[in-house]
Write a protein that holds these residues in place. Structure first.
Motif, PDB file in Angstrom:
ATOM      1  N   ASP A 239       0.341  -0.834   0.062  1.00  0.00           N
ATOM      2  CA  ASP A 239      -0.049   0.372  -0.255  1.00  0.00           C
ATOM      3  C   ASP A 239       0.881   1.310   0.097  1.00  0.00           C
ATOM      4  OD1 ASP A 239      -2.150   1.071   0.247  1.00  0.00           O
ATOM      5  OD2 ASP A 239      -2.841   1.075   2.370  1.00  0.00           O
ATOM      6  N   LEU A 240       0.190   2.647  -0.255  1.00  0.00           N
ATOM      7  CA  LEU A 240       0.700   3.752   0.273  1.00  0.00           C
ATOM      8  C   LEU A 240       1.557   3.879   1.361  1.00  0.00           C
ATOM      9  CD1 LEU A 240      -2.043   6.127  -1.860  1.00  0.00           C
ATOM     10  CD2 LEU A 240       0.505   5.113  -2.915  1.00  0.00           C
ATOM     11  N   PRO A 241       2.848   4.447   1.703  1.00  0.00           N
ATOM     12  CA  PRO A 241       3.409   4.867   3.040  1.00  0.00           C
ATOM     13  C   PRO A 241       2.160   5.946   3.870  1.00  0.00           C
ATOM     14  CG  PRO A 241       4.951   4.878   1.199  1.00  0.00           C
ATOM     15  CD  PRO A 241       3.886   4.534   0.354  1.00  0.00           C
ATOM     16  N   HIS A 242       1.817   5.213   4.723  1.00  0.00           N
ATOM     17  CA  HIS A 242       1.340   6.576   5.850  1.00  0.00           C
ATOM     18  C   HIS A 242       1.754   7.769   5.384  1.00  0.00           C
ATOM     19  CE1 HIS A 242      -0.962   7.624   8.982  1.00  0.00           C
ATOM     20  NE2 HIS A 242      -0.009   7.953   9.716  1.00  0.00           N
ATOM     21  N   TRP A 243       2.772   8.268   5.495  1.00  0.00           N
ATOM     22  CA  TRP A 243       2.680   9.701   5.437  1.00  0.00           C
ATOM     23  C   TRP A 243       2.917  10.275   3.880  1.00  0.00           C
ATOM     24  CZ3 TRP A 243       5.922  10.745   1.134  1.00  0.00           C
ATOM     25  CH2 TRP A 243       6.898   9.852   0.805  1.00  0.00           C
ATOM     26  N   VAL A 244       2.433   9.186   2.874  1.00  0.00           N
ATOM     27  CA  VAL A 244       1.911   9.575   1.401  1.00  0.00           C
ATOM     28  C   VAL A 244       0.391   9.761   1.063  1.00  0.00           C
ATOM     29  CG1 VAL A 244       1.664   9.163  -0.826  1.00  0.00           C
ATOM     30  CG2 VAL A 244       3.807   8.550   0.508  1.00  0.00           C
ATOM     31  N   LEU A 245      -0.279   9.008   2.116  1.00  0.00           N
ATOM     32  CA  LEU A 245      -1.607   8.799   2.195  1.00  0.00           C
ATOM     33  C   LEU A 245      -2.288  10.477   3.148  1.00  0.00           C
ATOM     34  CD1 LEU A 245      -2.624   5.613   3.168  1.00  0.00           C
ATOM     35  CD2 LEU A 245      -3.583   6.679   1.279  1.00  0.00           C
ATOM     36  N   SER A 246      -1.776  10.222   4.525  1.00  0.00           N
ATOM     37  CA  SER A 246      -1.865  11.237   5.131  1.00  0.00           C
ATOM     38  C   SER A 246      -1.738  13.035   4.119  1.00  0.00           C
ATOM     39  CB  SER A 246      -0.795  11.514   6.461  1.00  0.00           C
ATOM     40  OG  SER A 246      -0.429   9.990   7.147  1.00  0.00           O
ATOM     41  N   ALA A 247      -0.596  13.180   3.414  1.00  0.00           N
ATOM     42  CA  ALA A 247       0.018  14.382   2.477  1.00  0.00           C
ATOM     43  C   ALA A 247      -1.394  13.909   1.313  1.00  0.00           C
ATOM     44  CB  ALA A 247       0.192  14.437   1.856  1.00  0.00           C
ATOM     45  N   MET A 248      -1.746  13.386   1.269  1.00  0.00           N
ATOM     46  CA  MET A 248      -2.793  12.844  -0.222  1.00  0.00           C
ATOM     47  C   MET A 248      -3.986  14.015   0.311  1.00  0.00           C
ATOM     48  SD  MET A 248      -1.945   9.945  -1.669  1.00  0.00           S
ATOM     49  CE  MET A 248      -3.044  10.490  -3.373  1.00  0.00           C
ATOM     50  N   LYS A 249      -4.313  13.068   1.743  1.00  0.00           N
ATOM     51  CA  LYS A 249      -5.971  13.718   3.017  1.00  0.00           C
ATOM     52  C   LYS A 249      -5.823  14.794   2.919  1.00  0.00           C
ATOM     53  CE  LYS A 249      -9.055  12.262   6.571  1.00  0.00           C
ATOM     54  NZ  LYS A 249      -8.923  11.350   7.997  1.00  0.00           N
ATOM     55  N   CYS A 250      -4.454  15.581   2.856  1.00  0.00           N
ATOM     56  CA  CYS A 250      -4.398  16.751   3.749  1.00  0.00           C
ATOM     57  C   CYS A 250      -4.900  17.583   2.606  1.00  0.00           C
ATOM     58  CB  CYS A 250      -3.157  16.973   3.970  1.00  0.00           C
ATOM     59  SG  CYS A 250      -2.783  19.332   4.747  1.00  0.00           S
ATOM     60  N   LEU A 251      -4.276  17.580   1.314  1.00  0.00           N
ATOM     61  CA  LEU A 251      -4.576  18.415  -0.323  1.00  0.00           C
ATOM     62  C   LEU A 251      -6.174  18.056  -0.402  1.00  0.00           C
ATOM     63  CD1 LEU A 251      -1.355  17.682  -1.952  1.00  0.00           C
ATOM     64  CD2 LEU A 251      -1.933  20.012  -0.785  1.00  0.00           C
ATOM     65  N   ALA A 252      -6.413  16.970  -0.214  1.00  0.00           N
ATOM     66  CA  ALA A 252      -7.817  16.176  -0.943  1.00  0.00           C
ATOM     67  C   ALA A 252      -8.951  16.909  -0.416  1.00  0.00           C
ATOM     68  CB  ALA A 252      -8.734  14.760  -1.372  1.00  0.00           C
ATOM     69  N   TYR A 253      -8.724  17.369   0.999  1.00  0.00           N
ATOM     70  CA  TYR A 253     -10.195  17.610   1.405  1.00  0.00           C
ATOM     71  C   TYR A 253      -9.259  19.715   2.724  1.00  0.00           C
ATOM     72  CZ  TYR A 253     -11.563  13.595   1.978  1.00  0.00           C
ATOM     73  OH  TYR A 253     -12.073  12.046   1.489  1.00  0.00           O
ATOM     74  N   TRP A 254      -8.641  20.041   1.981  1.00  0.00           N
ATOM     75  CA  TRP A 254      -8.024  21.078   2.394  1.00  0.00           C
ATOM     76  C   TRP A 254      -9.411  22.133   1.622  1.00  0.00           C
ATOM     77  CZ3 TRP A 254      -3.130  23.317   3.879  1.00  0.00           C
ATOM     78  CH2 TRP A 254      -3.152  24.433   3.780  1.00  0.00           C
ATOM     79  N   ASP A 278       6.550  14.087  -5.893  1.00  0.00           N
ATOM     80  CA  ASP A 278       7.734  13.067  -5.572  1.00  0.00           C
ATOM     81  C   ASP A 278       7.811  11.669  -5.576  1.00  0.00           C
ATOM     82  OD1 ASP A 278       9.442  15.665  -6.248  1.00  0.00           O
ATOM     83  OD2 ASP A 278       9.713  15.594  -3.465  1.00  0.00           O
ATOM     84  N   TYR A 279       6.930  11.240  -5.110  1.00  0.00           N
ATOM     85  CA  TYR A 279       6.618  10.050  -4.877  1.00  0.00           C
ATOM     86  C   TYR A 279       6.213   8.622  -5.416  1.00  0.00           C
ATOM     87  CZ  TYR A 279       4.411   5.629  -2.731  1.00  0.00           C
ATOM     88  OH  TYR A 279       4.213   4.278  -2.988  1.00  0.00           O
ATOM     89  N   PHE A 280       5.259   9.856  -6.088  1.00  0.00           N
ATOM     90  CA  PHE A 280       4.819   9.422  -7.589  1.00  0.00           C
ATOM     91  C   PHE A 280       5.610   9.129  -8.981  1.00  0.00           C
ATOM     92  CE2 PHE A 280       0.710   9.770  -5.013  1.00  0.00           C
ATOM     93  CZ  PHE A 280       0.213   8.200  -5.458  1.00  0.00           C
ATOM     94  N   LEU A 281       5.632  10.476  -8.857  1.00  0.00           N
ATOM     95  CA  LEU A 281       7.118  10.267  -9.824  1.00  0.00           C
ATOM     96  C   LEU A 281       8.610   9.402  -9.444  1.00  0.00           C
ATOM     97  CD1 LEU A 281       7.219  14.385 -10.372  1.00  0.00           C
ATOM     98  CD2 LEU A 281       6.218  12.505 -11.640  1.00  0.00           C
ATOM     99  N   ASN A 282       8.879   8.996  -8.697  1.00  0.00           N
ATOM    100  CA  ASN A 282       9.924   7.570  -8.357  1.00  0.00           C
ATOM    101  C   ASN A 282       9.789   6.841  -8.314  1.00  0.00           C
ATOM    102  OD1 ASN A 282      12.207  10.769  -8.310  1.00  0.00           O
ATOM    103  ND2 ASN A 282      11.078  10.673  -5.927  1.00  0.00           N
ATOM    104  N   LEU A 283       8.355   6.337  -8.691  1.00  0.00           N
ATOM    105  CA  LEU A 283       7.616   5.034  -8.841  1.00  0.00           C
ATOM    106  C   LEU A 283       8.325   3.555 -10.082  1.00  0.00           C
ATOM    107  CD1 LEU A 283       4.264   5.543  -8.280  1.00  0.00           C
ATOM    108  CD2 LEU A 283       5.408   4.457  -6.435  1.00  0.00           C
ATOM    109  N   PRO A 284       9.180   3.109 -10.010  1.00  0.00           N
ATOM    110  CA  PRO A 284       9.821   2.140 -11.288  1.00  0.00           C
ATOM    111  C   PRO A 284       9.166   2.114 -12.377  1.00  0.00           C
ATOM    112  CG  PRO A 284       9.356   1.264  -8.986  1.00  0.00           C
ATOM    113  CD  PRO A 284       8.691   2.388  -9.326  1.00  0.00           C
ATOM    114  N   GLU A 285       7.611   2.037 -12.457  1.00  0.00           N
ATOM    115  CA  GLU A 285       6.647   1.955 -13.271  1.00  0.00           C
ATOM    116  C   GLU A 285       5.733   2.545 -13.404  1.00  0.00           C
ATOM    117  OE1 GLU A 285       4.962  -2.499 -15.805  1.00  0.00           O
ATOM    118  OE2 GLU A 285       4.821  -1.906 -13.557  1.00  0.00           O
ATOM    119  N   ARG A 328      -5.723   0.489  -7.227  1.00  0.00           N
ATOM    120  CA  ARG A 328      -5.752   1.426  -5.791  1.00  0.00           C
ATOM    121  C   ARG A 328      -4.810   2.363  -5.644  1.00  0.00           C
ATOM    122  NH1 ARG A 328      -6.690   1.757  -0.388  1.00  0.00           N
ATOM    123  NH2 ARG A 328      -5.371   2.380   1.545  1.00  0.00           N
ATOM    124  N   LYS A 329      -3.500   2.811  -6.069  1.00  0.00           N
ATOM    125  CA  LYS A 329      -2.661   3.759  -6.011  1.00  0.00           C
ATOM    126  C   LYS A 329      -3.727   4.686  -7.172  1.00  0.00           C
ATOM    127  CE  LYS A 329       1.227   2.069  -4.677  1.00  0.00           C
ATOM    128  NZ  LYS A 329       2.430   1.293  -4.840  1.00  0.00           N
TER     129      LYS A 329
END
Length: 526
Positions: A239-254, A278-285, A328-329
């Motif tokens: 799954d997505l790391p917890h810190w990425v999920l928290s950051a995405m939730k922060c932006l989605a419900y701003w 940065d997280y999504f752009l550094n995915l291997p695929e 999911r991602k």
């Protein structure tokens, strides 16, 4: 002999009834309809059902092209009476169906009728063609085909013999257990049939091979979801790391998510956005994977206003093919950028680029790109991500009609698989076709036109793009010419046609009149 013919008649009619109902439920397109200011999902109008079923019957040798539209309406009335279909309020049992825009849907129960007992079948195999195990199989048909009007008449009156047959079958019905491998193969085949029908392609060989369809992924993506329809992973390490999920939730419900526990300095939201990017752009695929690049590029041809519904249905099926972590991602990412782009309270995340454009430009490459670098990847990915973002709610809905089609087919196999003289009748893949037979030349022409239509439209977008400078436009067109010389030559057959687009204007305008400047003498006296 007379008794044998009487016995074989109800059997064949029941088999034919099961085949027609099975393929009708598996192939009839379902969509949203509006009626009396209300929306109804996964349903169809009566006229749509008549159109589809009429075409199916006309293309089948057991019925033939002389089947009339009124006969099709009569058969649909029998469907309604026997609960093969029901109206949008769940009513059935009557024959209140006309060739109009009234809405109907499929019930959750299977309409497959029980076949005659095995002992009767063994006595009458001499009157039953060998090909009868697959009445809708093309091009193999029985040499001994009954008259069309007799089959239709038997279908219309099949309910008269239903109770009599079921009483005989209760004690002698032998069901065969369907293995997990067969279930997975059914999922694969039904998905491929639906996708080919939606795309309108004579074959999927150019864009998707059957080995690329992993039934386990499809089944998992359809059954393991949250109440919001998002895939839930059993293996949390994927799954997505917890810190990425928290950051995405922060932006989605701003700004609702920006509570007092978070920093409130100027530019905070930009730092959070940069973290997610940065997280999504550094995915291997890319999230759509390299493997399905050709499949999703071919769908770009459907991204037009009049084909919007078809494109949504195609993407709905194609996204089921993704590994569950990727789906999911991708779904969470599309939900986030869709919310951000529509949020009027979100501060600007870039000084020079609008929020919507920033979302698309930032994440397009991590959604779709080719394993081998292609100059037009960016343009292709931009169009697809824009459409995914705008229609993410519909695209990531679980298509329940696929589940119904698979369940019906499995039920059909359980009730229809018997032994005939040591030979088993089985049909994992329904091999009927919705398409009209065409010549090899027509197939080649359609294949070329379909695959190149999206690329040709990209060329037009480059030409019409007024935001590009002349230098950038020349650069992009030069890349396009290198990658697709034939399409470029068709658009610009002569150098004159190309020169019209790149007509150079002089950087320094020449004066219209050449006048000498008058010489002024000084009036100063020495």
């Amino acid at each position: 002999m007379e008794s044998q013919m009487v016995t074989a008649g109800p059997y064949r009619a029941t088999r034919l009834w099961n085949e027609v109902t099975k393929y009708f439920r598996a192939g009839m397109p379902l969509r949203k309809h509006r009626q009396r200011f209300r929306k109804h999902g996964n349903c169809f109008s009566a006229v749509e059902a008549v159109d589809w079923l009429h075409e199916l019957l006309r293309n089948n040798r057991n019925f033939g092209p002389e089947v009339t539209r009124q006969q099709t309406v009569q058969l649909l009335r029998k469907f309604l009476k026997n609960h093969v279909i029901e109206d949008i309020k769940g009513r059935w049992g009557s024959e209140n169906l006309d060739d109009n825009n009234n809405l109907f849907r499929f019930p959750s129960t299977s309409p497959v009728k029980t076949l005659q007992r095995r002992s009767l079948l063994k006595e009458n195999t001499e009157n039953i063609p060998k090909e009868e195990g697959s009445l809708f199989k093309l091009p193999h048909f029985s040499r001994r085909t009954p008259k069309k009007h007799e089959l239709l008449h038997t279908l219309e009156n099949i309910e008269n013999t239903k109770s009599e047959i079921m009483e005989e079958d209760k004690e002698n019905l032998h069901r065969k257990k369907i293995s997990q491998e067969e279930i997975e193969e059914i999922w694969r085949n039904i998905l491929l049939i639906h996708l080919q029908t939606i795309l309108g392609l004579p074959s999927l060989e150019e864009v998707l091979h059957s080995a690329q369809v992993i039934p386990q992924y499809v089944m998992y993506n359809m059954t393991n979801t949250s109440k919001h329809g998002v895939v839930v992973l059993q293996n949390k390490s994927e799954d997505l790391p917890h810190w990425v999920l928290s950051a995405m939730k922060c932006l989605a419900y701003w700004p609702r998510s920006n509570d007092m526990s978070q920093p409130a300095y100027i530019g905070f939201e930009r730092d959070v956005f940069r973290t997610v990017a940065d997280y999504f752009l550094n995915l291997p695929e890319p999230l759509l994977t390299f493997e399905y690049y050709e499949l999703f590029v071919n769908i770009l041809d459907l991204l037009r206003p009049h084909l919007e519904r078809v494109a949504v249905e195609a993407l709905q099926i194609c996204c089921l093919l993704l590994p569950p972590p990727n789906r999911r991602k991708l779904q969470l990412l599309m939900r986030m950028i869709s919310r951000i782009s529509q949020n009027v309270d979100m501060p600007r995340l870039h000084d020079a680029v609008g929020t919507r454009s920033l979302m698309i430009q930032t994440f397009s490459r991590c959604v779709l790109c080719c394993a081998e670098e292609v100059d037009l990847d960016e343009l292709l990915a931009t169009r697809l991500v824009s459409f995914l973002m705008d229609h993410q709610q519909d695209i990531f809905k679980v298509p329940t009609y696929l589940q119904v089609a698979v369940q019906d087919h499995i039920e059909s196999l359980k009730t229809a698989q018997f032994q005939y003289s040591g030979e088993e009748i089985s049909a994992i893949l329904p091999t009927y076709s919705y398409c009209k037979r065409i010549t090899p030349q027509e197939f080649d022409e359609q294949k070329v036109s379909t695959s190149q239509a999206a690329v040709a439209e990209l060329l037009e977008n480059i030409i019409r793009d007024k935001s590009l400078s002349l230098k950038d436009k020349k650069k992009k067109l030069k890349r396009f010419q290198k990658e697709y010389p034939l399409i470029y030559q068709n658009r610009f057959p002569t150098t004159e046609s190309e020169a019209i687009l790149f007509e150079n204007k002089p950087t320094i305008k020449q004066p219209m009149l050449s006048l000498k400047k008058p010489k002024f003498r000084s009036v100063r006296y020495y």
